[in-house]
Design an enzyme around this catalytic site. Sequence first.
Site, short mmCIF file in Angstrom:
data_model
loop_
_atom_site.label_atom_id
_atom_site.label_comp_id
_atom_site.label_asym_id
_atom_site.label_seq_id
_atom_site.Cartn_x
_atom_site.Cartn_y
_atom_site.Cartn_z
NE ARG A 120 -16.40 -8.06 2.40
CZ ARG A 120 -16.13 -8.01 1.10
NH1 ARG A 120 -16.45 -9.01 0.31
NH2 ARG A 120 -15.54 -6.95 0.57
N GLY A 121 -11.85 -12.04 2.64
CA GLY A 121 -11.08 -12.82 1.68
C GLY A 121 -10.72 -14.20 2.23
CB THR A 138 6.99 -19.39 -3.89
OG1 THR A 138 6.11 -18.72 -2.99
CG2 THR A 138 7.78 -20.45 -3.15
CE LYS A 188 0.97 -17.50 -8.36
NZ LYS A 188 0.84 -16.38 -7.40
CG HIS A 214 0.24 -21.43 -7.64
ND1 HIS A 214 1.57 -21.61 -7.94
CD2 HIS A 214 0.20 -20.97 -6.36
CE1 HIS A 214 2.31 -21.28 -6.90
NE2 HIS A 214 1.51 -20.89 -5.92
P1 NAP Z 1 -9.24 -12.80 -1.87
O1 NAP Z 1 -10.03 -13.99 -1.45
O2 NAP Z 1 -9.49 -12.18 -3.19
O3 NAP Z 1 -9.41 -11.68 -0.71
C1 NAP Z 1 -8.96 -10.38 -0.79
C2 NAP Z 1 -9.87 -9.54 0.09
O4 NAP Z 1 -9.26 -8.28 0.28
C3 NAP Z 1 -11.25 -9.31 -0.51
O5 NAP Z 1 -12.24 -9.51 0.47
C4 NAP Z 1 -11.18 -7.85 -0.93
O6 NAP Z 1 -12.42 -7.21 -0.91
C5 NAP Z 1 -10.28 -7.32 0.15
N1 NAP Z 1 -9.70 -6.02 -0.17
C6 NAP Z 1 -9.18 -5.58 -1.35
N2 NAP Z 1 -8.78 -4.31 -1.21
C7 NAP Z 1 -9.04 -3.94 0.06
C8 NAP Z 1 -8.87 -2.75 0.79
N3 NAP Z 1 -8.34 -1.64 0.24
N4 NAP Z 1 -9.25 -2.72 2.09
C9 NAP Z 1 -9.79 -3.81 2.66
N5 NAP Z 1 -10.00 -4.98 2.02
C10 NAP Z 1 -9.62 -5.03 0.73
O7 NAP Z 1 -7.68 -13.13 -1.85
P2 NAP Z 1 -6.88 -14.15 -0.88
O8 NAP Z 1 -6.70 -15.45 -1.55
O9 NAP Z 1 -7.46 -14.08 0.48
O10 NAP Z 1 -5.47 -13.42 -0.86
C11 NAP Z 1 -5.34 -12.14 -0.30
C12 NAP Z 1 -3.95 -11.60 -0.58
O11 NAP Z 1 -2.97 -12.42 0.08
C13 NAP Z 1 -3.57 -11.64 -2.07
O12 NAP Z 1 -2.82 -10.48 -2.36
C14 NAP Z 1 -2.73 -12.88 -2.22
O13 NAP Z 1 -1.80 -12.79 -3.27
C15 NAP Z 1 -2.02 -12.88 -0.87
N6 NAP Z 1 -1.57 -14.19 -0.42
C16 NAP Z 1 -0.45 -14.20 0.33
C17 NAP Z 1 0.03 -15.37 0.84
C18 NAP Z 1 1.29 -15.35 1.67
O14 NAP Z 1 1.72 -16.41 2.11
N7 NAP Z 1 1.88 -14.17 1.89
C19 NAP Z 1 -0.64 -16.56 0.60
C20 NAP Z 1 -1.82 -16.55 -0.15
C21 NAP Z 1 -2.29 -15.34 -0.65
P3 NAP Z 1 -13.27 -7.03 -2.30
O15 NAP Z 1 -13.68 -8.42 -2.68
O16 NAP Z 1 -14.39 -6.12 -1.94
O17 NAP Z 1 -12.30 -6.42 -3.29
#
Ligand code: NAP
Length: 268
Positions: free
Chosen positions: A14-15, A168, A161, A157
């Site tokens: 859902r994220g 990065t 954040k 950003h």
């Molecule tokens: P987001 O919109 O807040 O989405 C995170 C999702 O993960 C939410 O739906 C959350 O659910 C869910 N979640 C949290 N804990 C969980 C668990 N134990 N099991 C299953 N689902 C869980 O954040 P986002 O922007 O998508 O980013 C997600 C992650 O990717 C972050 O850690 C961010 O720093 C990282 N990221 C990485 C990159 C990369 O290039 N590597 C790029 C951008 C972001 P709830 O809302 O119910 O808590």
Amino acid sequence: MDNRKIRIIIAGPRGKMGMEAVKMVTATDHFDLKAVVDTKNAGKALQDIDGQPALNIPVYEDLAICIHDTGADVLIDLTKPESGKKHLEIALENGIRPVIGTTGFSDEEIGTYSRIAEEKGLGAVIAPNFAVGAILMMKFARMAAKFMPDIEIIEQHHDQKLDAPSGTAMKTAQMIQDVREPMKQGHPNEKEDLEGARGGDYEGIRIHSVRLPGLVAHQEVLMGATGQTLTIRHDTIDRSAFMPGVKMAVESVMKLDLLVYGLENLME
Ligand code: NAP
């Protein structure tokens, strides 16, 4: 690896990142989305959750049970730092290859997980940045730093954040330090009249963090030398920018038998 599809579980569907990953995986012919792991909605299908695509994909809350039921090959985790670590451990314990996109891994943790992956002979990828263009920016900056060692980094950003500087920006500074000696930049007697005006100091490289609504993820590496400057800039305009990197990591992890940290190490 045989020619069958790579069977995938996505945690965090859902994220913002998870939704992009669901789109990418279901649009890729040789990928097969078997299930998703969410914080709620266990027992439902993805299509039963508001705002989710019309896919009859089962939703689990417990990753270990999900792995057991689906027999998937790869876990893509896009949740949050604590869950990313927990899911990485569960994946390795249960013989499935993790591709982890969350940040916040210490060197010690990377060492521990590397040993586990090696003992199990399992591929694993932790990639704090999946944007191929951002990895190229870091590589170009390291290349240029040998010749233009006076460097400042400005990263920008969105205002949701929590951490600063960005992973990065820190990684860029570390890669630059691989090729240049620590050095003080600016005037030897400079002083700040406003605290923080010169940014954070990483071995002499100044890092400036901007946070504003409307931004996604942007970084400039500025280099100066007598009579010239060089700017290397990368802009992530949309989260879809991360998906070619996620796809590359999933394909690569199937061929690995150890843990790789950083997408740059899959791009050699
Ligand atoms: P987001 O919109 O807040 O989405 C995170 C999702 O993960 C939410 O739906 C959350 O659910 C869910 N979640 C949290 N804990 C969980 C668990 N134990 N099991 C299953 N689902 C869980 O954040 P986002 O922007 O998508 O980013 C997600 C992650 O990717 C972050 O850690 C961010 O720093 C990282 N990221 C990485 C990159 C990369 O290039 N590597 C790029 C951008 C972001 P709830 O809302 O119910 O808590």
